[in-house]
Design a protein around this motif. Structure first.
Motif, mmCIF file in Angstrom:
data_model
loop_
_atom_site.group_PDB
_atom_site.id
_atom_site.type_symbol
_atom_site.label_atom_id
_atom_site.label_comp_id
_atom_site.label_asym_id
_atom_site.label_seq_id
_atom_site.Cartn_x
_atom_site.Cartn_y
_atom_site.Cartn_z
ATOM 1 N N THR A 202 0.845 -1.186 0.000
ATOM 2 C CA THR A 202 0.000 0.000 0.000
ATOM 3 C C THR A 202 0.888 1.246 0.000
ATOM 4 N N THR A 227 8.833 4.002 1.918
ATOM 5 C CA THR A 227 7.611 4.435 2.599
ATOM 6 C C THR A 227 6.495 3.483 2.219
ATOM 7 N N GLU A 229 3.310 0.541 3.299
ATOM 8 C CA GLU A 229 2.988 -0.597 4.156
ATOM 9 C C GLU A 229 2.993 -1.860 3.300
ATOM 10 N N THR A 313 1.782 -7.560 8.977
ATOM 11 C CA THR A 313 1.800 -6.250 8.343
ATOM 12 C C THR A 313 3.011 -5.467 8.856
ATOM 13 N N TYR A 314 3.711 -4.821 7.912
ATOM 14 C CA TYR A 314 4.934 -4.101 8.267
ATOM 15 C C TYR A 314 4.842 -2.650 7.794
ATOM 16 N N ASP A 315 5.300 -1.765 8.664
ATOM 17 C CA ASP A 315 5.496 -0.362 8.309
ATOM 18 C C ASP A 315 6.916 -0.240 7.776
ATOM 19 N N ASN A 317 8.312 2.508 6.516
ATOM 20 C CA ASN A 317 8.771 3.895 6.508
ATOM 21 C C ASN A 317 10.104 3.969 7.270
ATOM 22 N N TYR A 339 12.461 -3.610 9.593
ATOM 23 C CA TYR A 339 11.273 -2.761 9.554
ATOM 24 C C TYR A 339 10.383 -3.067 10.741
ATOM 25 N N THR A 340 9.344 -2.282 10.906
ATOM 26 C CA THR A 340 8.493 -2.373 12.092
ATOM 27 C C THR A 340 7.243 -3.199 11.778
ATOM 28 N N GLN A 341 7.098 -4.275 12.514
ATOM 29 C CA GLN A 341 5.885 -5.077 12.362
ATOM 30 C C GLN A 341 4.770 -4.415 13.157
ATOM 31 N N THR A 342 3.681 -4.078 12.451
ATOM 32 C CA THR A 342 2.574 -3.365 13.105
ATOM 33 C C THR A 342 1.448 -4.283 13.554
#
Length: 703
Positions: A202, A227, A229, A313-315, A317, A339-342
């Motif tokens: 996305t 940047t 998702e 799901t990963y951010d 950014n 990366y950051t797993q949300t």
């Protein structure tokens, strides 16, 4: 660095499958149990008693990104698919494909109007939607790691799913009415998941800076700023970038599916196929009976629940260095460590590629047909974990017989263009491709498919009728003699030899004429005249009246033979005619007017005086004696007063008398009235006596 970027893109790209299976072959009326793939209603009223599929496989791929000249690629060791193929990158490229294996399957008839099928099927389906082809193009063509670049991926979706099906189909004839025929069917499927993976991006953007990260000693390395998702999910037997695929714990991945369909046939020559055997079964089950056949079905309704699957799901950014990326072992490690797993959750159900199929099949002439069909996806291409087919439109002419069929399918596939193929069925074997001819002639073929298989067909038998009397040999009591179906195929006898067959002879043991249904003539009413000569065989009558009793039509007691007026009641004295009516003589006319002159009115008015009732009654009696005679009531006045007044008074007095007569029984049609005022005096108005005579009413016969 390049291999990891390409791998990330391929995760978004996924593997993509499903669309078309057995192109061309499924239009064949002899596709048998394969008919459940296209429309479950196909298996009833088919040309098979039983059809057993041993093994069949079909594979299909289409896309709008990559095209290749098959002739250049085949047998050319120097052909480079990356360099020699034609690429058409766009911001929203799409890829589709499927592998469809029909394992052991059987269909058979439960009754003349119903059939069932049992089938096993293994399938892999993938689709990739809205992938940025420029991303693939840049990464696949290579890039200079010393040069900056920007990837604007945006949104992308990819789904891959593999499963097996264990299906049951029931189909039944619903309507048979003259030239209209309708059947319907449904398939229920137990689904066993094999593996599932899906991904989406996305608002994904990736910028590469060749020297964006400083290293000790004044060195630099590339940095990746991204940047958006990224979401990635898979069943638990797919991990580590597909390197460790293992089919395990299949009981944790199950679901149910269904197909439903209807087929309408227009049979303008239905009367030619209406023959039935003594058991009421059609004798033309081996023949196609339609001029036009229209089918509508919805397939692959359902989903598979992979209970142990995950969805993460990963951010993204962030900015990471090229060295950090290269130190990770897999895409999953890159996502988890850099990366950051949300969020993490159990993956959503894998949705089957639900589609609507509409076909029209037209019989051009005898064994030649043409089929128009379309497949329309009913699932969305921008949803996660949803399989989807490309929309297609196909036109397939074919030559079709029981043991051999040949097809030339022409298809227009969304995103892949026009494809031309060929296929055939020869007894138990079937093979073909919906794109082989276009692939061999096109420089940029964007689709490819192939299918083949073997089955055991058991066709509906061709009925045998050796003597050609319309009664099948197995039901014919006289198979070598032309006979009547009503007599079980045997010719009728003539027992009494009167040339009238027993089936039409009311007296099979007595000779008689045809006009008496084979029976000798009798005398039913016993009047001595045989029935064939007796106009009234059930009523006694004299010979001179052809055996009928004499009638008395007018009911006057005088038989018609002696009645000069058979339709009018009369007297014996007048030979059955009515007596003539009396004639209104001058004497009668004179009497009427004598009475009429005595009719009195109120002075100056048309009102009848009460004392006139008696004379009017006498007039009515006279008129009744002459029921067919018509009369005129005439009014007259003297000359005293104005002419206009006298005229009006004479008319009113004549009409008053007429009204009295009608109200007392004289038919209105027999009477008219007229006023003459002072115009017709019968005496001198100069004298009183004369004026009295002139004031009068007359009743005169209309001649």
């Amino acid at each position: 660095m390049k291999q990891y970027l390409l791998s990330i893109s391929l995760v978004l790209l996924g593997y993509g499958l499903h669309a078309q299976s057995y192109i061309g072959f499924l239009t064949d009326n002899y596709s048998g149990v394969h008919g459940v793939i296209d429309n479950p209603a196909n298996i009833t009223d088919s040309r098979f008693k039983t059809d057993i599929n041993l093994l069949g496989a079909s594979a299909f791929f289409s896309n709008d990104y990559y095209g290749v000249n098959i002739n250049d690629a085949i047998g050319n060791s120097d052909f480079d698919f990356d360099l020699d193929g034609t690429k058409t990158p766009t911001e929203n490229n799409n890829l589709y494909g499927n592998t469809d294996i029909l394992g052991p399957a059987v269909m058979f008839n439960l009754s003349p109007k119903s059939s069932i099928a049992l089938f096993t099927r293994a399938r892999i389906a993938f689709n990739v939607n809205e992938i940025n082809g420029n991303t693939i193009d840049n990464l696949a063509d290579g890039f200079d790691e010393n040069q900056d670049f920007l990837i604007n991926e945006g949104n992308a979706f990819a789904t891959a799913n593999g499963w097996t099906e264990y299906g049951f189909t029931y189909a039944r004839t619903l309507v048979v009415k003259d030239q209209h025929f309708l059947k319907g069917g449904i398939s229920l499927k137990y689904l066993q998941g094999i593996g599932n993976t899906f991904a989406s991006g996305t608002d994904v953007n990736i910028a590469y800076d060749a020297d964006g990260t400083s290293l000790p000693g004044g060195q630099t390395t590339g940095s990746l700023t991204s940047t958006g998702e990224v979401m990635y999910g898979s069943s638990d037997n797919i991990s580590d970038d597909f390197d460790d695929f293992d089919i395990q714990s299949l009981n944790n991945a199950t679901g149910f599916g269904a197909d439903v369909g209807f087929v309408y046939e227009w049979r303008p020559d239905h009367a030619d196929y209406n023959g039935v055997d003594p058991n009421g079964n059609s004798t033309a089950k081996h023949l196609n009976k339609y001029k036009l056949k229209i089918g509508l079905s919805i397939s692959d309704i359902g989903s598979i629940n992979y209970k142990d699957s995950t969805q993460e799901t990963y951010d993204i950014n962030a900015t990471v260095s090229e060295d950090d990326i290269e130190n990770e072992d897999s895409i999953e490690d890159i996502l988890n460590n850099l990366y950051t797993q949300t969020s993490t959750a159990t993956a959503s159900k894998a949705i089957l590629p639900t589609a609507m199929r509409l076909s029209a099949d037209y019989n051009l002439h005898k064994k030649f047909y043409i089929n128009l069909n379309t497949n329309l996806p009913l699932t969305s291409g921008n949803k996660i974990n949803v399989n989807r087919i490309p929309a297609t439109l196909g036109l397939t002419p074919r030559f079709e017989t029981k043991w051999f069929s040949f097809y030339l399918p022409l298809s227009v596939i969304k995103d892949a263009g026009t494809q031309l193929g060929a296929g055939l069925r020869a007894g138990p074997l079937y093979i073909g491709s919906g794109s082989i001819l276009s692939a061999l002639t096109s420089n940029t073929s964007r689709a490819a498919d192939v299918y083949a298989g073997v089955k055991i067909p058991i066709y509906q038998p061709t009925p045998k009728d050796k003597d050609g009397d319309g009664v099948l040999n197995k039901f014919d009591d006289c198979p070598k003699e032309f006979g009547d179906p009503e007599n079980n195929g045997c010719p009728w006898k003539d027992t009494d030899g009167d040339t009238i067959l027993d089936k039409d002879d009311a007296c099979i043991n007595e000779a008689g004429p045809t006009e008496n249904n084979g029976c000798p003539w009798g005398d039913a009413d016993g009047d001595g005249i045989l029935d064939n000569e007796d106009t009234c065989p059930n009523e006694k009558g004299p010979l001179e009246n052809n055996g009928c009793p004499w009638k008395d039509t007018d009911g006057d007691g005088i038989l018609d033979k002696d009645d000069a007026c058979i339709n009018e009641a009369g007297t014996v004295a007048n030979k059955g005619c009515p007596e003539p009516e009396p004639i209104v003589t001058e004497e009668v006319q004179k009497t009427l007017n004598e009475y009429a002159k005595t009719i009195l009115f109120t002075t100056g008015k048309s009102t009848l005086k009460e004392e006139s009732t008696g004379v009017l009654t006498d007039i009515i009696m006279i008129l009744n004696e002459y029921p067919t005679a018509n009369f005129t009531v005439e009014g007259h006045t003297d000359s005293i007063g104005s002419r206009i007044t006298n005229q009006k008074l004479s008319e009113e007095r004549a009409n008053a008398v007429k009204t009295f007569l009608i109200e007392n029984g004289i038919a209105a049609t027999r009477l008219t009235s007229v006023g003459y005022g002072e115009d017709k005096p019968i005496a001198d108005n100069m004298y009183k006596a004369g004026r009295s005579q002139n004031r009068r009413v007359e009743i005169n016969l209309v001649k």
